[in-house]
Design an enzyme around this catalytic site. Structure first.
Site, mmCIF file in Angstrom:
data_model
loop_
_atom_site.group_PDB
_atom_site.id
_atom_site.type_symbol
_atom_site.label_atom_id
_atom_site.label_comp_id
_atom_site.label_asym_id
_atom_site.label_seq_id
_atom_site.Cartn_x
_atom_site.Cartn_y
_atom_site.Cartn_z
ATOM 1 C CB SER A 262 -5.078 5.647 5.137
ATOM 2 O OG SER A 262 -3.736 6.082 5.161
ATOM 3 C CG ASN A 263 -1.172 3.519 2.163
ATOM 4 O OD1 ASN A 263 -0.190 3.657 2.887
ATOM 5 N ND2 ASN A 263 -1.502 4.413 1.230
#
Ligand code: CTP
Length: 420
Positions: free
Chosen positions: A215-216
Site C-alpha cells: 500500500s502507500n
C-alpha cells in the site's frame, strides 16, 4: 433555488453558524435550528451570554449535536472567533438584538459572536427582533443602513403583537423568510448543481497473503475534501475510497474498495453516470502476482522475493473510455514536479492535473494541508500555496468549473454537426 420540501433538502453539505442573541424570540431559534438541520445543513450554534438567560445552551447542543460556543475565552475554544467563520458557508443571527446590530455596525468585538463577525468572509444574515419603539429608533435605523451597505442581509422584523403586549414592527421574521434569505445567499456557491462527480480517494491495498499487503501513505483526506466541497456546491457525488480511517462524508454515496482492481470496477460502473471524474486516489502501481491464501511463514520464503505485476492504470483506462466527462488527475511527485505532471497530463489524456510535491513540509500525505500546482491542457499553471485541503478542493473545483465553461462556449460556437 427550490424552497424547502419542493425538491428535497436544499442545504445539504453546507456549514452554517447560527448566532442567537438575548431576545425573548431566542426560543424561536430552536425551531429554526431544526429546520436548518432538516434541510441538511451542519449547524454550529453560538450564543451570547444574554441569550443563555432565555434558552439553555443544552437545548441547542442536544439538537445540533455540537457543543454550543458562548465565550471567546472558554477553555478548549482557542481561536474559535477565527475558525468558526472560516469554516462556515454562512452565518445566520436570529434573533439579532438592537445591541447586536449596533456592535456589528460599529465593529465592536467584546464576545465570541461579535468578534466572529469581524473576521467573517461568508454571507451574514441577521433577523432582528426587538420592541417596536426600539426598531424605529434613529440609531437602530442608522446601524441597519450601515450593515446593509456592507452586504449584511437583514431580514425583517415583521409587524404584529410583541412580547410587551404592544403591536408594532419588531417580531422575528418568519422562519421561511430567513430560510429563503439563506438559500439565496448560498445560491452563487451552489455552482455545481446538476453535475455528477465521481471522485476516488485513499490508497489501495494489494494483498500478499491474508495478513500483509502492498500500500502507500495516502490518508484519503484530499479526496474526501473534494467530495465534501463538491456536495456543498450542489453536485451529486459518488466517492470511491480505498481503505482509510475517515468516516463516510454526510450525504455522499461512498463505495469502499480495497484493491486497484476493485477501484477500477467501481469507477467504470459509474463512468457513464458522471459528468466529471477526479482521480485523487493513490493507486498501487504493482500487486503481487500470486497472493497466497495462507500466511507466508518466514521459514518457507527466507530469500525468495515474490513476483509483482502491474495494476491497471485506471485513469488512463477511464480516459480511453470517456465520452464527455471532464477528467482530473493528480501527480504525486518527489522531484521534477512540473515536468512529470505535464507528462502524466499528456500521457493519460487529462483536462487538468493537480501536481503535488509530496515532500513539501506540512503538506501532502496525512496532512490537513496541501500545496500544489494546477496544470491544464493549454499548459497554464496555477500555483496553489499551502492551504487547507478543503480550500484546495474548492480551488480545484473552481478551475474545473472554468474549464467546463470554456468547453461549453467552444461547443456552442461550433456548427451543430461538429459538436462532440
Ligand atoms: N493512477 C491510476 N491508476 C494507477 C496509478 C495511478 O489511476 N494504477 C492515477 C492516480 O490516481 C493519479 C494519477 O494516475 O490521479 C497519477 O498517479 P501517480 O501515482 O502520481 O503516478 P503514476 O501514474 O502511478 O506514475 P509514477 O508512479 O511513475 O509517478
Amino acid at each position: 433555488m427550490a424552497l424547502s420540501g419542493s425538491n428535497g433538502p436544499t442545504l445539504i453539505g453546507t456549514r452554517i453558524v447560527l448566532g442567537v442573541t438575548g431576545s425573548i424570540a431566542a426560543y424561536k431559534a430552536v425551531s429554526l435550528l431544526r429546520t436548518l438541520l432538516r434541510e441538511g445543513a451542519t449547524v454550529q450554534v453560538v450564543m451570547t451570554a444574554s441569550a443563555t438567560k432565555f434558552v439553555t445552551p443544552l437545548t441547542f447542543e442536544v439538537l445540533s449535536g455540537h457543543p454550543v460556543s458562548t465565550d471567546v475565552f472558554e477553555a478548549h475554544q482557542e481561536m474559535k472567533h477565527l475558525s468558526l467563520p472560516e469554516q462556515a458557508d454562512a452565518i445566520v443571527i436570529a434573533p439579532a438584538t438592537a445591541n447586536c446590530l449596533a456592535k456589528s455596525a460599529l465593529g465592536l468585538g467584546d464576545d465570541l459572536l461579535s468578534t466572529m463577525l469581524l473576521t467573517a468572509q461568508c454571507p451574514v444574515i441577521m433577523a432582528p427582533a426587538m420592541d417596536g419603539g426600539m426598531w424605529t429608533h434613529p440609531a437602530v435605523t442608522e446601524h441597519v443602513r450601515t450593515l446593509r451597505a456592507r452586504g449584511t442581509i437583514v431580514v425583517g422584523p415583521e409587524e404584529g403583537p410583541l412580547a410587551s403586549g404592544k403591536v408594532g414592527q419588531g417580531r422575528l421574521a418568519e422562519e421561511q423568510k430567513i430560510l429563503v434569505a439563506l438559500q439565496s445567499a448560498l445560491a452563487p456557491q451552489r455552482d455545481w448543481h446538476g453535475h455528477r462527480i465521481l471522485i476516488s480517494a485513499g490508497p489501495t491495498q494489494e494483498p500478499i497473503d491474508p495478513v500483509r499487503f502492498i500500500s502507500n501513505r495516502s490518508s484519503g483526506k484530499m479526496g474526501h475534501a473534494l467530495a465534501e466541497a463538491a456536495r456543498a456546491r450542489g453536485a451529486q457525488v459518488v466517492l470511491v475510497s480505498g481503505p482509510t480511517a475517515l468516516p463516510a462524508p454526510r450525504d455522499i454515496e461512498m463505495v469502499r474498495v480495497q484493491t486497484a482492481e476493485d477501484m477500477t470496477k467501481a469507477l467504470f460502473d459509474r463512468l457513464a453516470w458522471s459528468t466529471v471524474v477526479i482521480m485523487a486516489a493513490a493507486v498501487s502501481d504493482f500487486r503481487p502476482l500470486h497472493p497466497t491464501s495462507q500466511k507466508i511463514k518466514k521459514q518457507s520464503q527466507t530469500d525468495q522475493p515474490f513476483a509483482l505485476e502491474r495494476t491497471t492504470d485506471i485513469l488512463a483506462a477511464l480516459s480511453a473510455q470517456r465520452t464527455t466527462q471532464l477528467l482530473v488527475g493528480f501527480a504525486a511527485e518527489t522531484h521534477d514536479l512540473i515536468a512529470h505532471a505535464k507528462d502524466k497530463l499528456a500521457a493519460k489524456g487529462l483536462d487538468l492535473i493537480v501536481a503535488n510535491d509530496v515532500t513539501t513540509e506540512g503538506a501532502g500525505f496525512g496532512s490537513d494541508y496541501n500545496a500544489a500546482t494546477l496544470i491544464d491542457r493549454q499548459g497554464t499553471l496555477m500555483e496553489l500555496p499551502l492551504m487547507s485541503k478543503r480550500a484546495m478542493a474548492d480551488a480545484i473545483l473552481n478551475k474545473a468549473q472554468a474549464l467546463l465553461c470554456a468547453t461549453a462556449s467552444n461547443q456552442a460556437s461550433k456548427p451543430v454537426a461538429e459538436r462532440r
